[in-house]
Design a protein around this motif. Structure first.
Motif, PDB file in Angstrom:
ATOM      1  N   UNK A   1       0.834  -1.207   0.000  1.00 60.89           N
ATOM      2  CA  UNK A   1       0.000   0.000   0.000  1.00 60.89           C
ATOM      3  C   UNK A   1       0.868   1.255   0.000  1.00 60.89           C
ATOM      4  N   UNK A   2       1.922   1.245   0.794  1.00 59.50           N
ATOM      5  CA  UNK A   2       2.817   2.402   0.859  1.00 59.50           C
ATOM      6  C   UNK A   2       3.475   2.669  -0.498  1.00 59.50           C
ATOM      7  N   UNK A   3       3.956   1.618  -1.148  1.00 59.13           N
ATOM      8  CA  UNK A   3       4.616   1.792  -2.444  1.00 59.13           C
ATOM      9  C   UNK A   3       3.624   2.208  -3.530  1.00 59.13           C
ATOM     10  N   UNK A   4       2.388   1.737  -3.411  1.00 64.86           N
ATOM     11  CA  UNK A   4       1.365   2.158  -4.376  1.00 64.86           C
ATOM     12  C   UNK A   4       1.075   3.646  -4.222  1.00 64.86           C
ATOM     13  N   UNK A   5       0.922   4.095  -2.996  1.00 66.59           N
ATOM     14  CA  UNK A   5       0.645   5.515  -2.764  1.00 66.59           C
ATOM     15  C   UNK A   5       1.783   6.394  -3.269  1.00 66.59           C
ATOM     16  N   UNK A   6       3.008   5.866  -3.204  1.00 65.44           N
ATOM     17  CA  UNK A   6       4.172   6.634  -3.655  1.00 65.44           C
ATOM     18  C   UNK A   6       4.153   6.880  -5.161  1.00 65.44           C
ATOM     19  N   UNK A   7       3.338   6.128  -5.902  1.00 66.31           N
ATOM     20  CA  UNK A   7       3.220   6.352  -7.344  1.00 66.31           C
ATOM     21  C   UNK A   7       2.464   7.641  -7.653  1.00 66.31           C
ATOM     22  N   UNK A   8       1.692   8.120  -6.667  1.00 68.52           N
ATOM     23  CA  UNK A   8       0.930   9.367  -6.822  1.00 68.52           C
ATOM     24  C   UNK A   8       0.038   9.350  -8.062  1.00 68.52           C
ATOM     25  N   UNK A   9      -0.678   8.268  -8.233  1.00 63.90           N
ATOM     26  CA  UNK A   9      -1.590   8.169  -9.365  1.00 63.90           C
ATOM     27  C   UNK A   9      -2.808   9.059  -9.135  1.00 63.90           C
ATOM     28  N   UNK A  10      -3.362   9.623 -10.193  1.00 69.20           N
ATOM     29  CA  UNK A  10      -4.538  10.493 -10.026  1.00 69.20           C
ATOM     30  C   UNK A  10      -5.741   9.713  -9.498  1.00 69.20           C
ATOM     31  N   UNK A  11      -6.564  10.394  -8.725  1.00 65.16           N
ATOM     32  CA  UNK A  11      -7.812   9.840  -8.181  1.00 65.16           C
ATOM     33  C   UNK A  11      -7.591   8.695  -7.189  1.00 65.16           C
ATOM     34  N   UNK A  12      -6.405   8.639  -6.602  1.00 64.68           N
ATOM     35  CA  UNK A  12      -6.160   7.612  -5.585  1.00 64.68           C
ATOM     36  C   UNK A  12      -6.939   7.962  -4.318  1.00 64.68           C
ATOM     37  N   UNK A  13      -7.768   7.053  -3.807  1.00 64.37           N
ATOM     38  CA  UNK A  13      -8.539   7.358  -2.594  1.00 64.37           C
ATOM     39  C   UNK A  13      -7.633   7.448  -1.372  1.00 64.37           C
ATOM     40  N   UNK A  14      -8.142   8.067  -0.325  1.00 65.36           N
ATOM     41  CA  UNK A  14      -7.349   8.198   0.900  1.00 65.36           C
ATOM     42  C   UNK A  14      -7.092   6.832   1.526  1.00 65.36           C
ATOM     43  N   UNK A  15      -8.102   5.969   1.499  1.00 68.04           N
ATOM     44  CA  UNK A  15      -7.949   4.614   2.041  1.00 68.04           C
ATOM     45  C   UNK A  15      -7.748   3.640   0.881  1.00 68.04           C
ATOM     46  N   UNK A  16      -6.559   3.088   0.805  1.00 66.30           N
ATOM     47  CA  UNK A  16      -6.211   2.161  -0.272  1.00 66.30           C
ATOM     48  C   UNK A  16      -6.178   0.740   0.284  1.00 66.30           C
ATOM     49  N   UNK A  17      -6.809  -0.181  -0.412  1.00 63.91           N
ATOM     50  CA  UNK A  17      -6.812  -1.586  -0.008  1.00 63.91           C
ATOM     51  C   UNK A  17      -6.062  -2.424  -1.040  1.00 63.91           C
ATOM     52  N   UNK A  18      -5.724  -3.641  -0.648  1.00 61.02           N
ATOM     53  CA  UNK A  18      -5.080  -4.542  -1.587  1.00 61.02           C
ATOM     54  C   UNK A  18      -5.969  -4.829  -2.780  1.00 61.02           C
ATOM     55  N   UNK A  19      -7.256  -4.968  -2.529  1.00 56.54           N
ATOM     56  CA  UNK A  19      -8.205  -5.225  -3.611  1.00 56.54           C
ATOM     57  C   UNK A  19      -8.192  -4.086  -4.628  1.00 56.54           C
ATOM     58  N   UNK A  20      -8.133  -2.855  -4.133  1.00 56.69           N
ATOM     59  CA  UNK A  20      -8.102  -1.693  -5.028  1.00 56.69           C
ATOM     60  C   UNK A  20      -6.835  -1.702  -5.882  1.00 56.69           C
ATOM     61  N   UNK A  21      -5.705  -2.049  -5.277  1.00 56.78           N
ATOM     62  CA  UNK A  21      -4.436  -2.058  -6.012  1.00 56.78           C
ATOM     63  C   UNK A  21      -4.470  -3.100  -7.128  1.00 56.78           C
ATOM     64  N   UNK A  22      -5.007  -4.276  -6.836  1.00 58.84           N
ATOM     65  CA  UNK A  22      -5.104  -5.311  -7.865  1.00 58.84           C
ATOM     66  C   UNK A  22      -6.034  -4.870  -8.997  1.00 58.84           C
ATOM     67  N   UNK A  23      -7.072  -4.132  -8.665  1.00 62.18           N
ATOM     68  CA  UNK A  23      -7.972  -3.614  -9.698  1.00 62.18           C
ATOM     69  C   UNK A  23      -7.247  -2.619 -10.599  1.00 62.18           C
ATOM     70  N   UNK A  24      -6.440  -1.751  -9.997  1.00 63.98           N
ATOM     71  CA  UNK A  24      -5.701  -0.763 -10.777  1.00 63.98           C
ATOM     72  C   UNK A  24      -4.660  -1.418 -11.678  1.00 63.98           C
ATOM     73  N   UNK A  25      -4.144  -2.557 -11.246  1.00 64.91           N
ATOM     74  CA  UNK A  25      -3.121  -3.250 -12.032  1.00 64.91           C
ATOM     75  C   UNK A  25      -3.658  -3.754 -13.367  1.00 64.91           C
TER      76      UNK A  25
END
Length: 296
Positions: free
Chosen positions: A180-204
């Motif tokens: 989650x920390x490394x995903x947030x570091x990407x600073x992708x647009x529209x990233x929600x404040x609360x990021x879950x593993x499920x959300x990251x897999x969806x973005x992938x």
């Protein structure tokens, strides 16, 4: 006779009443109180409420921390710091007369899988849980292996990269927080404040940078899996934790394991656990049954 099984977590206590046929008769949960006496009161109330209507053969407890399952002594209570240096069995025996059995939560997850899950009939297997940290349990020669100090299976504490991060553990590479920390570091647009593993897999699914982030993250777990596999040579490896329910997670682990030199020589099935949120109570139930049967 019926069995009470209780899974004590950092935020909630899940409990269930099992029949002799391993059927759940009743189940519920309550918030975990903070404090030794409050904890004791809640556990006693749960058991005594069942005692009013059922004949009980034992109580099984699943808890975090370093637990001496033979004496009930918690050297450390993990998230339940108020239980540090406490003999939990003695604490509860002041008010309860039924047999009490206690075990570490990851070990209870292994007991759930060996008794009723994806490790039935497997004499030697390894279980890892991926969540806030990396948990683990060793089931060898048809029984839990807890080690000389009841700390075996603390797999998240292994070091996997002495070249650049000699003090970082598997927790800090392969658990959910670093992903989650490394995903947030990407600073992708529209990233929600609360990021879950499920959300990251969806973005992938639509972002190659995120895909590579997940691959790099999984690769660190694979190093840990390989190290344990070559040490213990288990028949099967089980992965638990919420992320293991993601249909892409286990296939990716198995795919990335093939990139590790010599995996073909030690390759074993790597599968998801059957039990997720119920692992603690099911394992605590099996803990009671195994101990009672061994005492016959």
């Amino acid at each position: 006779m019926y069995t009470v099984a209780i899974d004590v977590g950092g935020t909630e206590i899940k409990y269930a009443l099992f029949s002799e046929d391993a059927e759940i008769i009743e189940q519920s949960k309550v918030p975990t109180p903070y404090g030794k006496e409050k904890f004791k009161t809640v556990i006693i109330q749960i058991v005594q409420a069942f005692e009013e209507n059922y004949s009980l053969d034992g109580l099984g407890l699943s808890l975090p921390g370093y637990i001496n399952s033979k004496t009930g002594f918690a050297e450390r209570g993990g998230a339940l710091m108020f239980l540090d240096q406490t003999n939990i069995i003695e604490l509860l025996k002041e008010d309860l007369s039924l047999p009490i059995f206690i075990e570490n939560d990851a070990n209870c997850a292994a007991l759930a899988e060996s008794g009723f899950g994806h490790a039935v009939g497997v004499s030697d297997f390894l279980l890892l849980t991926v969540g806030t940290g990396i948990g683990g349990a060793l089931y060898l020669d048809n029984k839990l292996y807890t080690g000389g100090q009841f700390k075996a299976g603390e797999l998240g504490t292994m070091r996997i990269n002495y070249d650049t991060h000699p003090n970082k553990t598997l927790h800090e590479f392969a658990a959910m927080p670093p992903l989650i920390r490394n995903f947030k570091a990407l600073n992708l647009p529209d990233t929600p404040e609360r990021v879950t593993g499920e959300y990251i897999f969806e973005q992938a699914e639509q972002n190659k940078e995120v895909q590579q982030l997940i691959v790099d993250w999984v690769d660190t777990l694979c190093i840990g899996i390989f190290n344990i596999a070559v040490t213990l040579n288990p028949q099967k490896i089980l992965i638990g934790g919420g992320v293991s329910a993601n249909p892409k997670y286990l296939p990716l682990i198995n795919e990335r394991m093939t990139e590790i030199f010599a995996w073909d020589d030690f390759k074993v099935p790597i599968v998801a656990c059957k039990f997720y949120n119920a692992a603690g109570v099911v394992g605590a139930y099996n803990l009671v049954k195994e101990n009672l049967s061994s005492n016959i």
